[in-house]
Structure formats: structure tokens, C-alpha cells
Enzyme design. Structure first.
Site, short mmCIF file in Angstrom:
data_model
loop_
_atom_site.label_atom_id
_atom_site.label_comp_id
_atom_site.label_asym_id
_atom_site.label_seq_id
_atom_site.Cartn_x
_atom_site.Cartn_y
_atom_site.Cartn_z
N HIS A 253 54.83 17.77 32.72
CA HIS A 253 53.88 17.17 31.78
C HIS A 253 52.74 18.08 31.37
O HIS A 253 51.85 17.64 30.65
CB HIS A 253 53.27 15.90 32.39
CG HIS A 253 54.22 14.74 32.47
ND1 HIS A 253 54.38 13.84 31.44
CD2 HIS A 253 55.06 14.34 33.44
CE1 HIS A 253 55.27 12.92 31.79
NE2 HIS A 253 55.71 13.21 33.00
N LYS B 125 41.88 7.58 24.29
CA LYS B 125 42.69 8.34 25.23
C LYS B 125 41.74 8.88 26.29
O LYS B 125 40.52 8.77 26.15
CB LYS B 125 43.41 9.50 24.52
CG LYS B 125 42.48 10.30 23.58
CD LYS B 125 43.23 11.37 22.77
CE LYS B 125 44.04 10.83 21.62
NZ LYS B 125 45.44 11.14 21.68
N ARG B 126 42.25 9.47 27.37
CA ARG B 126 41.39 10.10 28.35
C ARG B 126 40.44 11.06 27.63
O ARG B 126 40.83 11.70 26.64
CB ARG B 126 42.23 10.88 29.37
CG ARG B 126 43.01 10.00 30.34
CD ARG B 126 42.15 9.07 31.12
NE ARG B 126 41.23 9.80 31.96
CZ ARG B 126 41.11 9.64 33.27
NH1 ARG B 126 41.87 8.77 33.90
NH2 ARG B 126 40.25 10.33 33.97
N LYS C 295 41.59 17.35 24.16
CA LYS C 295 41.83 16.26 23.21
C LYS C 295 40.76 16.23 22.11
O LYS C 295 40.91 15.58 21.09
CB LYS C 295 41.90 14.92 23.94
CG LYS C 295 43.15 14.80 24.85
CD LYS C 295 43.16 13.47 25.58
CE LYS C 295 44.33 13.29 26.54
NZ LYS C 295 45.57 12.80 25.89
N THR D 190 51.57 9.72 23.49
CA THR D 190 52.32 8.52 23.14
C THR D 190 51.42 7.58 22.35
O THR D 190 51.91 6.73 21.62
CB THR D 190 52.85 7.79 24.40
OG1 THR D 190 51.76 7.65 25.33
CG2 THR D 190 53.99 8.56 25.04
N LYS E 168 52.24 4.92 19.09
CA LYS E 168 51.88 3.50 19.00
C LYS E 168 51.14 3.22 17.70
O LYS E 168 51.40 2.22 17.02
CB LYS E 168 50.99 3.10 20.18
CG LYS E 168 51.60 3.31 21.56
CD LYS E 168 50.50 3.18 22.63
CE LYS E 168 50.92 3.75 23.96
NZ LYS E 168 49.77 3.92 24.88
C1 LIG Z 1 49.29 5.06 25.40
C2 LIG Z 1 48.17 5.09 26.37
C3 LIG Z 1 47.66 6.31 26.80
C4 LIG Z 1 48.16 7.64 26.28
O1 LIG Z 1 47.42 7.98 25.14
P1 LIG Z 1 47.46 9.45 24.51
O2 LIG Z 1 46.75 9.28 23.22
O3 LIG Z 1 48.90 9.81 24.32
O4 LIG Z 1 46.76 10.34 25.46
C5 LIG Z 1 46.60 6.29 27.69
N1 LIG Z 1 46.10 5.14 28.15
C6 LIG Z 1 46.55 3.94 27.74
C7 LIG Z 1 45.91 2.70 28.25
C8 LIG Z 1 47.61 3.88 26.84
O5 LIG Z 1 48.07 2.69 26.44
#
Ligand SMILES: *Cc1c(COP(=O)(O)O)cnc(C)c1O
Length: 823
Positions: free
Chosen positions: A362, A552-553, A558, A665, A669
Site C-alpha cells: 500500500h 481523508k486522513r 494529500k 478510494t 466514491k
Molecule cells: C473511503 C474512506 C477513506 C479513504 O479515503 P481516501 O480519499 O482514498 O484517502 C478514508 N476514511 C473513510 C472513513 C473512508 O470512507
């Protein structure tokens, strides 16, 4: 009285009982309350238990079928599972959602309140854990005989609050009100040893005598796929003291000593990611990895022996997937079991292991690849260290035979033969696995060129790509019922487990009536989002604004800081030209929404959160700005919050430094739910571009090779800043206290990081990012054009279903059957 043998036949009767009756029965006999005293949580539990009853039937049935067919089993080992709430998911997959909603309403209760009276199971940090959760759903949906293994942490990811704009961490306690979904399996318990010594007998057979041991106890949750017929298991391990408390010690009055062993043992499954800034924290973390990996291997082998009498062909019947290196200890642990407990030679044990284990990488950051100090490792796992030395010896011969230079070999062995300092888990996982996969096309390619370059030369067939996906049940059907309903109205509901059928709505992208309906859904979702923001922050949003979201984190790669700098630039531009007369166009109103947690020890990430809140405080209260710009930071990002933010967003920020996001991911979404993406050519954005088409995604900035080149020559940002009045103004505002109540020191580290070094290339990407944002402003004012693109995003994201990902793993890695095998 019934007997176990007839259990399933009896369960059939349950089906005839109206769902509402089952709920009421559980309210009284399981929760122990009557209707007049029951609170939302009590109803939630009663409904959950009623659904769980229905799931159990398919569960037992699936188990029987898998045994009877001797179907190849897949075990997914993951330190994290970011599940979120489970009730709505299970109701949906079982086809009970509308019946349940009607029943709840018929009791005079608020449906949302009851369905949401469940804490998120947040046993993870972010994408990696959410991927594991999507995979559980997709394995069940596609009919893979899959089982997830992880840790039943008593406390999941911390609860984030803000104090004066700074992140605060509070313990999370998801199990406090109980977990309606789990079954405790006190009979499924294994001993996990640590420390001690190893002896060898005359034949060289090793015996490891651990100095201490703890027990792993299983807790199972049923995972139902779409339509509920195939039900897999998520088995989480909880730690407890091995043997009983010493009663003599207790009776002698030394209560602390008596409790000590118990506390120490239970610490192992106490928290997700103990802080690793102390030696104790690091030791605990290593023990957690060993704990769940060893328990899972013991458990799968026990199950294996109910069907087979030796382990020769283990890899034909079992495939194990290691989600990152956290369970990489599986390599020496499986070899140890094969050699020390089942009498296999080392060579044969290694072969069997390499037929069974597979590893998902990853991260490309060498510093993020796990490694353990050799001394610590030896102290806790003396036998495993011996086996790692055997692996290294064997590997050295293999590599020499392939003509590799011994300097190169030293660099890729598990332990560097001359430095002898670290046990490198990435190398261990690679060498011990049959296949190693990256999580997007770009990431897999970069893996071959960078972190695993030399290992790839040696095993050119080992690395394979499996681009991530997301489950369309949670991430469209459940989180966006409006859009799901609209799609089903047009093309039927076949898309729910065959997401590529969404293509069928592409011709409607320019259809006026469909556009109108699609826009109405987006408006309603924006209103729902705005209501949440109002409730949690008191900020009122204008739903005509572009809802521009980055969730996101929080991490430098990022680049939330690039986003907030763009907000500052926009603020400055609006201040300088409030009506837009100079630029010749009125400003397109915008709401910048941020959410995400920073690792507790990551100061710079916390400073980014503070900056977002500082900018929000200035911008949101400036009368010149009004509704033209709002900045919002929503605390405590989690799956449930994502389920509201994603359907309600117009624009998705996927702006990582190219080459740093393995896949992402969140990007998938958003696009599935019709947000347009502004992003770099990074991770799965590259493949999203291929699928949605270049007119429908907004790509800007440096490419991965350009980033690498600038980083390599340590290119400085000063030249770029010198030529950009916009950047100069931002930098001087950050040093003159404009956003920090006149305090000039607050953003000093920020200015050094970005202004002097800029490893993550915020400065060279800034202008392109700004320009693209203004292009999107213009586009948004042409609603037909915007929504044509939004609809095409939804229509063309079908490939990013995690069902596709899982079928691909099953075919190309696990060699395991699923519902569509051979078709
Ligand atoms: C999908 C998801 C992530 C991943 O988000 P990225 O934008 O791909 O880093 C992190 N936390 C939660 C709660 C998510 O649903």
C-alpha cells in the site's frame, strides 16, 4: 425440544414470522424492555437482532455448502477494518430495509434516529481499513468463500474534537453499548507465545518454549452479500490472560499483582495503533501483529484438518491475502508450524508457504515500509528470527543462481547481512508470497521501478496489479437512495451487483428530464449535508454554492494545505474585487469542506487543521465575503460522515503529489455519486481518467516522473514564489498574523516547510490548481454542461466496483471460485 441437527429447518419458521413481531420479541426478551420504556438504542438493538436472526440461516447454510463442496477458502488478514455502522447495510443486503423502516415508523419512532443509534465500528485509520471492509462485502456478494481476520480492538480510532481550532484526541468506546452483530466463540481460543528460548534435538528439530503466552478468543460477525444468500464471517480476536488469575496471590492481599497479568494480556487488543514513540509502544504493536496473525493461521489450519490429513497441498485449498505488511509475520509463522509442528523440511515448508500467501503493498515510501529492530524481534520471537535467517540463506542462494550482485542481494534480504539492524517486513512479505500486488496501475508500475525494483528483477512474474474498488451497496445504494432510486427507475436494479450496467444511463446525460431529476437529487443531498454542517458547526451554507470537498486522513502528501492556500487566494481575490467587476464576471459562490484526522504525533498535519480553522474564522466572518466563500472543517471524520458528505458534494478534491497516493478510494466514491474530480495524475485517478474520459475529469499539475525529478534535484520553490504575486501575498499573510490574530510565529514551520523545501510540490502545482478551479467556477454556471459531466461520471464508474476487484483477485491471485467463475 429441537436438536442442533434441525436448526436450519427450524429457522425456516422464523421467515414466516412478520419482521415486526421478531423485533418486538427481541425488544422484550433480548433487550429486556417494553415499548413504553425503550429508547432509540434499544430499538436499534432489537431491529439488529431480528436481522441477525435472518442472517444466521444463510450463514450456516453457506458454511455447509463450502464444506460440502470443499470450496477453496480465502483468508483476508488485515490489522484494520473500517466498517462503519452495520444495521442499514445488513437490512439492505437482506432486502429488509423498507419493511424495517415501515415497522419503525409504525411504532411512532423516527426512522433515522433508530437506524443511526449505532456507533461506527472504526477499527482502522483510513483507506486501507475501508478497503478491507468493502472487500468483505464484495467477497460475500461474489460468492467467494472468504473470511476476514483482524483484531477486536476495545478502542478504535480516537474521537477527534477541536479546541480553539486544534485537534484533540479522545478515546473512543464503540463497545460500551455492546455490539449486536457479534457472536463470542469461547470455544475458539488459541495460545500465542512470546519470548523464551529454542532448543534443537539431535535431528535438528526445534522446540520453542515461550516465556509468556496470551490467549486469542474469537468473536464472529456474519457478513451478508447482496441478497443475503451467501454469508461469510469476519472473525476478530480478543486477547485474554492465559490460564486463570492466581487466586493465592489475590487471597494474600496482593490484588495488584493478581490483576497485573490480566491487564498485560488484555492490553494486546486494547487499542488500535498504540503510540510508537516509546519502546513499550513498539513492542506492543509487534505483539498485536503476531497475536492476530498466529491466531488466524492456527484457526485456518484447524479448519483445514477437518477436510484433509496433511498440509502438502495447502495452497490448492487455501489462499491467504496479507493486507499490507502488518501480518507479514505469517511467513515465518507458517514455516514454523510446518517445520516444528508437522515435520516438514525448511525447503518444503517455504514452498508450501509460497503457494499459500499473497501480499498487497500500500505504500511506496521506503520510510513507511515496516521494519523492526532486530533485538526487539529476537527478544519476542526467537524462533521466528532463526527461520528468517534460514529464509535469507535460501534467498541468497536463489539470488546468486540468478546472477544478482551480492550488494544488491544484501539490500533486499530480510535482514541486511552486514548491518544486522532491522527486520524488513516488506522484503519478508515479498519473498514469502506467491503474488505481490499494487492497488492501482500507476502504483504497481512505480513499485516495480522503486521499492521493489531488485526483487522484481529477481521474480518478474510476482508483481501484479489489482486496482482498488468500492462497494456499490454502501457507497451508492445506501448513502444515496435518491440517486439509486433514479437509476433503478431507468435501468432496473441489476446494477447493484453488476455495476457496469450503469453505462446504460450514459445516453441520458443530455436528456432534459433526466438531468432535472438528477439535479433534484443532488440538491436534496446538498441540503442534507448543509443540515449536518449547521447542526455540528453552526455555519449556514448556501446550497447554490459549489460544495467542494476534501475528506481523508490529513497528510502532507494529500495536500490539504494546497487546498486551504487556494481558499486564501480566493479570499484575497474576492476582497480585492468583491463584485467581480474587474475580472468581468461575478464570483461563483463556493463552500470548501474539509474533514479528516491527523496522526496524534504528526505535528505538521495538526498545524494544517489549525490553519483551516484559522482561515475559516476569518473568511466566514468577513462581511465583504458573505456567501461567496465559506470554509468548513467538520470534526471526527468517519464512515458515517462520509456517507452524507459524498452524495452532497459537487467537487471532489484528489490533489495528492503525483506518485504518492497508492490508489485512493475516496476518489471513486465521489465520482460514482456524480461529483466532478479535480485531481492530479496519481493513484487510481489515472484509471478514472481512462474510464470517464478527459472531458469529465479535471486533471492538473506535475506528473509522477516530474515530481520525482524535482525531488531528486531538490528543486527549491523560491523561483516560483518570486514570480507569483498571489503566492507572495499568501506567504506574507501567514507570517504577518492575518489568520492568527496577529501572532506571527504560529505558521513559521508551515512557511519553512512550504516556502523553503516544499518536498510535496505545493508551490509548483499551485498556479495550475488555481487555474483549474477557476475553470470549474465557469463550468458550474452552465448547469447543463456540469450535470452532463456529473451523469457521465456516474455512468462510467462501474468498473470501480469492489466486486470487479474481488473477482479479479479470485481469478488472478487466489485461484478461487466465485459465482461467475468460468462464465
Ligand atoms: C473511503 C474512506 C477513506 C479513504 O479515503 P481516501 O480519499 O482514498 O484517502 C478514508 N476514511 C473513510 C472513513 C473512508 O470512507
Amino acid at each position: 425440544m429441537t436438536t442442533i441437527k434441525h436448526k436450519i429447518d427450524d429457522a425456516k419458521d422464523l421467515h414466516d414470522e412478520p419482521f415486526g413481531d421478531v423485533v418486538l420479541r427481541h425488544l422484550i426478551y433480548s433487550v429486556g424492555k417494553d415499548k413504553t420504556h425503550a429508547e432509540a438504542r434499544d430499538w436499534n438493538v432489537a431491529v439488529s437482532l431480528a436481522v441477525r436472526d435472518r442472517m444466521v440461516e444463510g450463514w450456516i447454510d453457506t458454511t455447509r455448502h463450502v464444506y460440502a463442496r470443499q470450496q477453496k477458502r480465502v483468508y483476508y488478514l488485515s490489522m484494520e477494518f473500517m466498517i462503519g455502522r452495520m444495521l442499514e447495510d445488513n437490512l439492505t443486503n437482506l432486502g429488509l430495509l423498507s419493511e424495517a423502516k415501515e415497522f419503525i415508523a409504525s411504532q411512532g419512532l423516527d426512522v433515522e434516529t433508530v437506524l443511526h443509534a449505532e456507533q461506527d465500528a472504526a477499527l482502522g485509520n483510513g483507506g486501507l481499513g475501508r478497503l478491507a471492509a468493502c472487500f468483505m462485502d464484495s467477497m460475500a456478494t461474489t460468492g467467494v468463500a472468504g473470511m476476514g481476520y483482524g483484531i477486536r480492538y476495545q478502542h478504535g480510532i480516537f474521537r477527534q474534537t477541536l479546541e480553539d481550532g486544534w485537534q484533540m484526541e479522545e478515546p473512543e468506546d464503540w463497545l460500551f453499548e455492546g455490539n449486536s452483530w457479534e457472536f463470542r466463540r469461547p470455544e475458539v481460543v488459541y495460545e500465542i507465545g512470546f519470548g523464551g528460548h529454542v532448543t534443537h534435538d539431535a535431528d535438528g528439530k526445534a522446540t520453542w518454549t515461550p516465556a509468556e503466552s496470551v490467549q486469542a478468543v474469537a468473536f464472529d460477525m456474519p457478513i451478508a452479500g447482496w441478497e443475503g444468500d451467501h454469508v461469510n464471517t469476519l472473525r476478530l480476536w480478543s486477547a485474554r490472560q492465559s490460564g486463570m488469575m492466581n487466586l493465592d496471590t489475590f487471597n494474600d492481599g496482593d490484588f495488584m499483582a493478581a490483576a497485573r497479568q490480566q491487564v498485560l494480556a488484555e492490553t494486546i487488543s486494547k487499542v488500535l495503533y498504540p503510540g510508537d514513540h516509546t519502546p513499550q509502544g513498539r513492542e506492543l504493536r509487534l505483539k498485536q501483529e503476531v497475536f492476530f496473525t498466529s491466531a488466524s493461521l492456527q484457526d485456518m489450519l484447524r479448519r483445514f484438518f477437518t477436510n484433509y490429513d496433511n498440509l502438502d497441498n495447502l495452497g490448492d485449498h487455501v489462499a491467504v491475502q496479507l493486507n499490507d505488511t502488518h501480518p507479514a509475520i505469517a511467513v515465518p509463522e507458517l514455516i514454523r508450524i510446518l517445520m516444528d509442528l508437522h515435520g516438514y523440511t525448511f525447503e518444503r515448508a517455504l514452498e508450501i508457504t509460497r503457494e499459500t500467501l499473497h501480499y498487497t503493498n500500500h505504500t511506496l515510501l521506503p520510510e513507511a515500509l515496516e521494519k523492526w529492530p532486530k533485538d526487539l524481534f529476537e527478544h519476542i520471537l526467537p524462533r521466528h528470527l532463526q527461520i528468517i535467517n534460514m529464509i535469507d540463506g535460501h534467498f541468497y542462494q536463489e539470488a546468486m543462481a540468478k546472477g544478482l550482485d551480492h550488494h544488491i542481494i544484501a539490500g533486499i534480504q530480510v535482514i541486511h547481512p552486514h548491518q544486522q539492524d532491522w527486520v524488513r517486513m516488506g522484503n519478508l512479505a515479498f519473498i514469502g508470497s506467491r503474488k505481490v500486488n499494487g492497488v492501482s496501475a500507476l502504483h504497481t508500475e512505480l513499485m516495480k521501478q522503486t521499492v521493489f525494483h531488485d526483487l522484481h528483477t529477481m521474480y518478474p512474474d510476482k508483481i501484479i496489479n489489482q486496482t482498488n474498488g468500492v462497494t456499490p451497496r454502501r457507497w451508492l445504494l445506501e448513502c444515496n437512495p435518491g440517486l439509486a432510486g433514479l437509476i433503478t427507475e431507468q435501468i432496473g436494479d441489476g446494477w447493484i451487483d453488476d455495476l457496469e450496467q450503469l453505462q446504460k444511463i450514459a445516453p441520458l446525460a443530455t436528456d432534459a428530464a433526466f438531468q432535472k431529476a438528477y439535479r433534484a437529487v443532488k440538491s436534496a443531498n446538498k441540503q442534507r449535508l448543509a443540515d449536518m454542517v449547521q447542526e455540528r458547526t453552526g455555519i449556514t451554507l448556501n446550497t447554490d454554492a459549489i460544495f467542494d470537498t476534501q475528506i481523508k486522513r490529513i497528510h502532507e502528501y494529500k495536500r490539504q494545505h494546497m487546498n486551504i492556500m487556494e481558499a486564501i487566494a480566493l479570499y484575497n481575490a474576492i476582497k480585492a474585487d468583491p463584485e467581480g467587476t474587474k475580472r468581468g464576471a461575478a464570483w461563483q459562490p463556493r463552500v470548501k469542506i474539509f474533514a479528516g484526522k491527523a496522526a496524534p504525533s504528526y505535528f505538521f498535519a495538526k498545524l494544517i487543521i489549525k490553519l483551516i480553522n484559522d482561515v475559516a474564522a476569518v473568511v466566514n466572518n468577513d462581511p465583504d465575503i458573505g456567501d461567496k466563500l465559506k470554509v468548513v472543517f467538520l470534526p471526527n471524520y468517519n464512515v458515517s460522515m462520509a456517507e452524507v458528505l459524498i452524495p452532497g458534494s459537487d467537487l471532489s478534491e484528489q490533489i495528492s503529489t503525483a506518485g504518492f497516493e497508492a490508489s485512493g478510494t475516496g476518489n471513486m466514491k465521489f465520482a460514482l455519486n456524480g461529483a466532478l474530480t479535480i485531481g492530479t495524475l496519481d493513484g487510481a485517478n489515472v484509471e478514472m481518467l481512462d474510464h470517464v474520459g478527459e472531458d469529465n475529469i479535471f486533471i492538473f499539475g506535475l506528473k509522477a516522473d516530474e515530481v520525482a525529478e524535482r525531488q531528486h534535484r531538490r528543486a527549491r520553490p523560491s523561483e516560483v514564489i518570486k514570480n507569483s504575486p498571489m503566492l507572495q501575498q499568501i506567504m506574507s499573510q501567514l507570517s504577518d498574523g492575518t489568520f492568527s490574530d496577529g501572532e506571527t510565529e504560529r505558521y513559521r514551520d508551515f512557511l519553512t516547510n512550504v516556502g523553503d523545501h516544499d518536498y510535496f510540490q505545493v508551490i509548483p502545482d499551485f498556479q495550475a490548481y488555481w487555474d483549474m478551479q477557476r475553470q470549474l467556477d465557469g463550468l458550474y454556471q452552465n448547469a447543463e454542461a456540469w450535470f452532463e459531466k456529473a451523469i457521465l461520471n456516474t455512468a462510467r464508474m462501474g468498473w470501480f466496483s469492489s466486486d470487479r476487484t474481488i473477482r479479479s483477485y479470485a481469478d488472478q491471485i487466489w485461484r478461487a471460485p466465485h459465482k461467475m467463475s468460468g462464465t
